[in-house]
Structure formats: structure tokens, C-alpha cells
Design an enzyme around this catalytic site. Sequence first.
Site, PDB file in Angstrom:
ATOM      1  N   HIS A  38       5.995  22.991  -3.432  1.00  0.00           N
ATOM      2  CA  HIS A  38       6.571  24.347  -3.520  1.00  0.00           C
ATOM      3  C   HIS A  38       6.115  25.001  -4.817  1.00  0.00           C
ATOM      4  O   HIS A  38       6.889  25.069  -5.769  1.00  0.00           O
ATOM      5  CB  HIS A  38       8.102  24.250  -3.467  1.00  0.00           C
ATOM      6  CG  HIS A  38       8.786  25.572  -3.248  1.00  0.00           C
ATOM      7  ND1 HIS A  38       8.999  26.478  -4.262  1.00  0.00           N
ATOM      8  CD2 HIS A  38       9.298  26.143  -2.139  1.00  0.00           C
ATOM      9  CE1 HIS A  38       9.637  27.536  -3.794  1.00  0.00           C
ATOM     10  NE2 HIS A  38       9.827  27.355  -2.507  1.00  0.00           N
ATOM     11  N   ILE A  44       6.912  26.823  -8.303  1.00  0.00           N
ATOM     12  CA  ILE A  44       8.084  27.627  -8.693  1.00  0.00           C
ATOM     13  C   ILE A  44       9.357  26.958  -8.179  1.00  0.00           C
ATOM     14  O   ILE A  44       9.330  26.203  -7.205  1.00  0.00           O
ATOM     15  CB  ILE A  44       8.018  29.076  -8.153  1.00  0.00           C
ATOM     16  CG1 ILE A  44       7.790  29.080  -6.639  1.00  0.00           C
ATOM     17  CG2 ILE A  44       6.933  29.867  -8.857  1.00  0.00           C
ATOM     18  CD1 ILE A  44       7.929  30.456  -5.992  1.00  0.00           C
ATOM     19  N   GLY A  47      14.313  28.955  -4.162  1.00  0.00           N
ATOM     20  CA  GLY A  47      15.496  29.812  -4.235  1.00  0.00           C
ATOM     21  C   GLY A  47      16.787  29.078  -3.919  1.00  0.00           C
ATOM     22  O   GLY A  47      17.837  29.348  -4.511  1.00  0.00           O
ATOM     23  N   VAL A  48      16.727  28.104  -3.016  1.00  0.00           N
ATOM     24  CA  VAL A  48      17.953  27.361  -2.681  1.00  0.00           C
ATOM     25  C   VAL A  48      18.441  26.554  -3.883  1.00  0.00           C
ATOM     26  O   VAL A  48      19.653  26.375  -4.060  1.00  0.00           O
ATOM     27  CB  VAL A  48      17.750  26.411  -1.477  1.00  0.00           C
ATOM     28  CG1 VAL A  48      17.656  27.181  -0.189  1.00  0.00           C
ATOM     29  CG2 VAL A  48      16.564  25.510  -1.659  1.00  0.00           C
ATOM     30  N   GLU A  52      21.888  26.842  -5.793  1.00  0.00           N
ATOM     31  CA  GLU A  52      22.717  25.680  -6.079  1.00  0.00           C
ATOM     32  C   GLU A  52      23.078  25.623  -7.569  1.00  0.00           C
ATOM     33  O   GLU A  52      24.211  25.290  -7.932  1.00  0.00           O
ATOM     34  CB  GLU A  52      21.991  24.397  -5.660  1.00  0.00           C
ATOM     35  CG  GLU A  52      22.703  23.096  -5.997  1.00  0.00           C
ATOM     36  CD  GLU A  52      24.040  22.925  -5.282  1.00  0.00           C
ATOM     37  OE1 GLU A  52      24.261  23.575  -4.256  1.00  0.00           O
ATOM     38  OE2 GLU A  52      24.864  22.122  -5.782  1.00  0.00           O
TER      39      GLU A  52
END
Lengths: 157, 97
Positions: A38, A44, A47-48, A52
Site C-alpha cells: 500500500h 502511504i 485510510g482505515v 483506527e
Amino acid sequence: MNLDYFTLIDRIVELNLDEKRITVEAQVPAKHTIFEGHFPGFPIMPGVLLTEAMAQSSGWLILGVLKFERMPFLAIVKEAKMRGFVNPGELLTIEAKLEHEGSGFAVTKVKGRVGKELKCSAELTFGLAPFPDPALRVHMDAMANKIGFPLQAITHD
Amino acid sequence: MSSTFDQIANIIAETCDIPRDTIKAESHAIDDLGIDSLDFLDIAFAIDKAFGIKMPLEKWTQEVNDGKATTEQYFVLQNLADRIDELVAAKNAAPGA
């Protein structure tokens, strides 16, 4: 930030129970297998994981407000915005504010920055429940100690 | 000024994406409208904010579980509106209100 154990918050910078807000730091690791996928050539933070991290920041705030009497569990994510890329090795500073403490639930508004640059934000709702297992409470106490949770803030009213 | 029921119905319609005209005063939030506990958190937040109260959801749930109350007392919308009116009145009557 220990991604393997999903413990994303490294240090509590400030916990203000009068204003019901918290500031924490989360050091994004320079290397991790997550960044290999990723993304290849453009690593980077997903987003999850930023979401979190915002949830865990809020969780520490709620634990402080509730004096560790109940455990917050993430229930609703609203208005989650990934406003900029967060790169390996960057220091994420997250501020959470308690928006509302309802009966059995709490709502926070959270912002994550790298330096002064806003990278992510969200409104999060948590269900509040008694600790379902004593081991979890023991674990949270140990984690609180590790990240510098100011226990005096909840023992002196 | 719209009634408490109208305000609640508007909140439910917006929060749960339920057509407003299907939400009646006699509707049961769970049995008729199919609102689950997660959606009800969202609704409770919106109601708390709109009326400046803290709906005692946990107390109500406990009363239902203990057989001291029925779900109709709290979750039929006209009854819910009445409970909210009572909470608002109690808040306004409190010292310093």
C-alpha cells in the site's frame, strides 16, 4: 505505532478532562510490510488505519472521562476524511474532543495532523460497555501506563 | 414551532433514510420502523442535541429487560415524544436552568 498488534498510539501528550479533549502522538513506522502493498513505489498509511488511530485516540479520551469504568467500542464512523497522504516515518498528532456523552454511548470529533497540516478527520460514535473480560481491563491498564496516560487526572477530582 | 413528535419523526427520517410520511405517532420504532440498536444510537445523539437532554436509554432498556416497562412505553413514537417532553420539563425546572 505497533501495527502488528494494532496499537497505534504511542504517547498521550495532553489529557484535559475539564475540556474533555486529548492530544496524542502516533509515530508511523519507517518500514512495514503494509507499505509494500500500500502501495508499491508509493507507500502511504491506509485510510482505515488513520481512522483506527483516530478511534484509539478517542477511546483513551473516553476511558479518561469515564475513569476506566467502561470500555468504549467503535460503533459509527461519520464524515471520515482523508485529507492528505501520511507517509512512513511521519509523526501523526491526533486531537480528539468529546462532542457528546449519551446514555450508553459517546461521540467524538477527531483531527489528525502531521506538523500543522491537517491529514484526517472524523466524527466517531462509541458504544460504552462494562469491560467484558478482566483480562481486557488489565491490558488497558498496562497500555495506559505504557503510553503515559495521566492516571492522576482521573484519581483527583 | 413543530411538535416534539414531528421533530423526532424528522430526525428518524433523516438518520435512517425512512420516508417521512411512513412515520406515524403510533409507529413502534423497532417493530414497525425496523430501527436497530445502532441506528438508535444515532437517533439518540440527534435527539439529545436537538432537545438539550440526555435520554436515559440504558435505564429504559433495563426497565424493559426487568419486566417493569414495555417497549411500547418508550419506543412508540408518541410515547417517546411524551418522555422527551418530560425530560425537557425536568431540565427546565432544575435549579440554574
